[in-house]
Design a protein around this motif. Structure first.
Motif, short mmCIF file in Angstrom:
data_model
loop_
_atom_site.label_atom_id
_atom_site.label_comp_id
_atom_site.label_asym_id
_atom_site.label_seq_id
_atom_site.Cartn_x
_atom_site.Cartn_y
_atom_site.Cartn_z
N PRO A 336 26.75 19.74 44.28
CA PRO A 336 27.96 19.36 45.02
C PRO A 336 29.00 18.71 44.10
O PRO A 336 28.65 18.01 43.15
CB PRO A 336 27.43 18.36 46.06
N THR A 346 29.80 13.78 48.10
CA THR A 346 28.59 14.24 47.41
C THR A 346 27.35 13.56 47.99
O THR A 346 26.29 14.19 48.12
CB THR A 346 28.68 14.00 45.90
N LEU A 349 26.39 15.47 51.20
CA LEU A 349 25.68 16.73 50.96
C LEU A 349 24.27 16.50 50.43
O LEU A 349 23.32 17.19 50.83
CB LEU A 349 26.48 17.59 49.99
N CYS A 365 27.87 26.19 43.63
CA CYS A 365 28.94 25.72 44.52
C CYS A 365 30.18 26.60 44.39
O CYS A 365 30.66 26.83 43.28
CB CYS A 365 29.29 24.27 44.20
#
Length: 393
Positions: A336, A346, A349, A365
């Motif tokens: 992330p 972040t 995630l 990503c």
């Protein structure tokens, strides 16, 4: 006509001593910087049509002529310039009605840098106008997915979606405002209908609607949100009783798990995030974090559409149109990536991935960022297999 206007403007500048720098023209005639730049730009253009949007207004061209008279340029030298400008304005009125529409016509001819610069300007204007009309705006609209093959069924796909808004602001009080939508669906010849074999739960694996709100990542941590299950697989999340200005710190994130999704390689050879923009937002960000070894050599594409149907039936032929854009679904590397509009992004995630037993640091990503996405448009960000037969047809 534009060539004639350019020639007459160049002739007047020659009478002023052959000025070629806007700064010199600005100082000599006492003009503002923008007007001086426009005049020099138009006079030196190798393609008058390309620089037509820089042609000064009638008031501005008269200010230039008056300044030229003040330093000794004769009326005989400036009259042809005014006549050429009259002819230009007649052309604009006939074909476009006003300069704004005319500039759009000109810039659209090549869909180049000039058109895309104007596109962003107009999208920003739509954002401001719709914020006023609807009484709401958001700093960020987020739609991120963690995609992998299902461990228990490698022929199916599992995706965890984190969506919502950050920096939500209400311009007037309202009872509710929709901030989350979820649907399971399939397309058929007669439209779109509910498909029960694609399963949906909250990230904890439960069916309770309240479990979709990621409270620990919301601000405030106890937002007044109602979750409304509806027909045909719809689920809605609404912020309740927001106050003017008080929602400026509101960050509302929701988590959804979809699974038993047919593997893209066995169907159309693609997967996508498709979102209809139903709120004025400053930035839309879509991240796809994809399992290693899954779609490693796939390509990306982005489409922006208008005229999409908001109902369960497809839009009639000819209604939906693709808009020209330079939007890109960009590879960002593994894991992330930070998001300036969301300080804890972040962490969010990583938390969702850890709950599912996923090492997200190894996931590829892909990111799409759209500044001032057009209200009412639908944005589709896709990864697709270039070797799949349906992609080559």
């Amino acid at each position: 006509m534009l060539r004639e206007l350019q020639q007459q403007l160049t002739a007047v500048l020659r009478e002023l001593g052959g000025i070629r720098k806007s700064g010199d023209l600005e100082r000599m005639l006492g003009l503002d910087r923008t007007l001086a730049w426009q005049l020099v730009k138009v006079s030196e253009s190798s393609d008058p049509l390309e620089n037509a949007p820089q042609v000064p207004s009638r008031v501005s061209i008269e200010r230039f002529v008056e300044g030229a008279h003040g330093v000794g340029v004769t009326v005989e030298a400036t009259t042809p310039l005014l006549e050429a400008h009259d002819a230009f304005e007649t052309l604009v009125q006939r074909h476009a009605g006003d300069r704004v529409c005319f500039n759009s016509m000109i810039s659209a001819a090549g869909k180049g840098d000039q058109w895309h610069a104007k596109e962003l300007q107009h999208r920003r204007n739509v954002f401001r106008g719709m914020s006023h009309m609807l009484g709401v705006q958001a700093g960020l609209l987020l739609r991120s997915s963690i995609v992998r093959r299902m461990p228990e069924n490698p022929d199916a796909v599992d995706t965890r979606i984190i969506g919502g808004v950050a920096n939500l602001r209400l311009l007037w009080e309202m009872e509710r405002i929709n901030v989350y939508q979820s649907r399971t669906f399939r397309k058929r010849e007669d439209g779109v209908s509910y498909q029960s074999d694609i399963a949906r739960t909250n990230l904890a694996g439960g069916e309770d609607a309240e479990g979709y709100l990621l409270s620990s990542f919301c601000c405030p941590s106890d937002p007044k949100v109602e979750m409304v299950p509806a027909d045909s697989g719809w689920l809605y999340g609404n912020l309740m009783n927001g106050s003017v200005g008080a929602t400026a710190e509101s960050t509302l994130f929701f988590g959804t798990r979809y699974y038993n999704i047919p593997h893209p390689e066995g169907r159309e050879g693609q997967f996508a995030t498709r979102l209809h923009i139903e709120m004025p937002v400053k930035s839309y960000v879509c991240d796809e974090l994809v399992e290693p070894g899954f779609a490693d050599d796939w390509l990306s594409r982005v489409e922006t559409m208008v005229g999409s149907s908001s109902s369960d039936r497809a839009a009639p032929p000819g209604i939906e149109r693709l808009l020209p854009s330079r939007l890109e679904f960009e590879p960002m590397g593994k894991g992330p990536k930070p998001l300036k509009e969301c300080r804890r992004y972040t962490e969010l995630l990583e938390s969702v991935a850890a709950q599912a037993g996923i090492d997200i640091s190894q996931y590829e990503c892909w990111r799409l960022r759209v500044d001032y996405p057009l209200y009412g448009s639908t944005i589709s960000a896709e990864l697709y297999d270039p070797h799949h037969t349906s992609q080559n047809s």
